[in-house]
Design an enzyme around this catalytic site. Sequence first.
Site, mmCIF file in Angstrom:
data_model
loop_
_atom_site.group_PDB
_atom_site.id
_atom_site.type_symbol
_atom_site.label_atom_id
_atom_site.label_comp_id
_atom_site.label_asym_id
_atom_site.label_seq_id
_atom_site.Cartn_x
_atom_site.Cartn_y
_atom_site.Cartn_z
ATOM 1 N N SER A 12 0.846 -1.045 0.000
ATOM 2 C CA SER A 12 -0.034 0.012 0.008
ATOM 3 C C SER A 12 0.769 1.209 0.017
ATOM 4 O O SER A 12 2.314 1.245 0.314
ATOM 5 C CB SER A 12 -0.946 -0.097 1.361
ATOM 6 O OG SER A 12 -0.205 -0.265 2.523
ATOM 7 N N GLU A 14 0.944 5.494 1.000
ATOM 8 C CA GLU A 14 0.338 6.416 1.841
ATOM 9 C C GLU A 14 0.634 8.034 1.263
ATOM 10 O O GLU A 14 1.708 7.998 0.686
ATOM 11 C CB GLU A 14 0.976 6.705 3.279
ATOM 12 C CG GLU A 14 0.314 7.551 4.096
ATOM 13 C CD GLU A 14 0.678 7.442 5.484
ATOM 14 O OE1 GLU A 14 0.560 6.150 6.077
ATOM 15 O OE2 GLU A 14 0.940 8.200 6.322
ATOM 16 N N ASP A 106 -2.041 13.425 16.107
ATOM 17 C CA ASP A 106 -1.255 14.590 16.798
ATOM 18 C C ASP A 106 -1.715 15.904 16.301
ATOM 19 O O ASP A 106 -2.092 16.126 15.403
ATOM 20 C CB ASP A 106 0.190 14.369 16.116
ATOM 21 C CG ASP A 106 1.218 13.159 16.818
ATOM 22 O OD1 ASP A 106 0.885 13.008 17.993
ATOM 23 O OD2 ASP A 106 1.646 12.480 16.159
ATOM 24 N N PHE A 214 11.651 14.584 11.226
ATOM 25 C CA PHE A 214 10.512 13.611 11.377
ATOM 26 C C PHE A 214 10.930 12.693 12.351
ATOM 27 O O PHE A 214 9.899 12.272 13.329
ATOM 28 C CB PHE A 214 10.241 13.130 9.968
ATOM 29 C CG PHE A 214 9.237 13.869 8.903
ATOM 30 C CD1 PHE A 214 8.715 14.891 9.254
ATOM 31 C CD2 PHE A 214 9.146 13.002 7.740
ATOM 32 C CE1 PHE A 214 8.116 15.555 8.397
ATOM 33 C CE2 PHE A 214 8.368 13.738 6.776
ATOM 34 C CZ PHE A 214 7.769 14.787 7.206
ATOM 35 N N HIS A 264 4.138 -1.147 3.382
ATOM 36 C CA HIS A 264 3.130 0.248 3.543
ATOM 37 C C HIS A 264 4.249 1.506 3.136
ATOM 38 O O HIS A 264 5.013 1.807 4.160
ATOM 39 C CB HIS A 264 2.345 0.310 4.599
ATOM 40 C CG HIS A 264 1.428 1.585 4.828
ATOM 41 N ND1 HIS A 264 0.269 1.623 4.077
ATOM 42 C CD2 HIS A 264 1.626 2.917 5.366
ATOM 43 C CE1 HIS A 264 -0.285 2.845 4.107
ATOM 44 N NE2 HIS A 264 0.714 3.766 5.056
#
Length: 290
Positions: A12, A14, A106, A214, A264
Amino acid sequence: MNQAAGSKPVFSFEFFPPKNEEGAERLRRTRQRLAALSPAYFSVTFGAGGSTRDRTLETVLEIQREGAVEAAPHISCISSSRAELLELLHTYREHGVRRLVALRGDLPSGAGGGLGEFRYAAELVAFIRETFGSHFKIEVAAYPEFHPQAANAEKDLEHFRQKVAAGADSAITQYFYNPDAFVAFVDRVRAMGIDIPIVPGIMPITNYTQLARFSDACGAEIPRFVRKRLEAYGDDTASIRAFGTEVVTRLCQRLLEEGAPGLHFYSMNQAAPSEAVWNNLGLGELRASA
Ligand code: FAD
């Protein structure tokens, strides 16, 4: 590690909802390229706050209209009321959405507004199950290197167990670059009697400054040898990408060998970095021959 042997791997990608029409057009081109890899679904992240929330919905509905790949909206409970979440879930159901990524979420730094009625993802999962039965396949987040706000590793595992007990079907992990963290996490949750698939989240490496930022925020460790090499490349984007592809390919190879039930990709709305890893892994040929 024991992940449902023999079942077909789930791949998958995102995306985050684009901020303007130019970004939306770029994302359409990215989707077109990644759809050619026949993934199981495209997921779309969810931001706290009204306008980001609307952009998630718009992007999800556009993917559903295209009809090439199933859309899986992320939905987070941190700043939404029960009534707002219910309305959104009804809209998704009306548009044929069958899969969700359910999160606490968040708050963006500096965001105003109160907290929602649900404090943790487990409460959101329970609410979705109570209200919609088995209509949605529910993915939740998992943290092989543990969630940065968890009181300790054991409590974090217990909270993960609660999300599964509330009705999660499968989990996607936060990204990581140390495959041993994933293997140890899966072993541990299997020992706790949790048997849902746990799909590793893969972050391609394209930009060191952004990755370092990040990673600090989400508690993902960048191994020292990777960090040192990336730092040394400075502004040399081509070398960062080439080395990043090599590191991420090796990571994915090991994860698939260890029995990971899929991958993913955190695409960052770009096709090329995920495609490069995909091609190195020979996933196209693997699937054609399956
Ligand atoms: P939870 O499972 O609720 O856990 C959050 C923290 O609370 C953990 O430290 C946990 O140990 C602790 N906790 C849980 N239950 C309890 C309890 N009963 N008592 C005390 N402590 C408890 N963020 C977004 O804003 N939008 C997105 O679209 C998004 N997509 C993501 C997709 C994936 C695959 C992943 C891995 C993360 C994503 N995130 C997203 C980030 C995520 O929202 C944050 O990591 C957030 O801080 C935690 O969300 P969660 O669903 O894991 O929360």
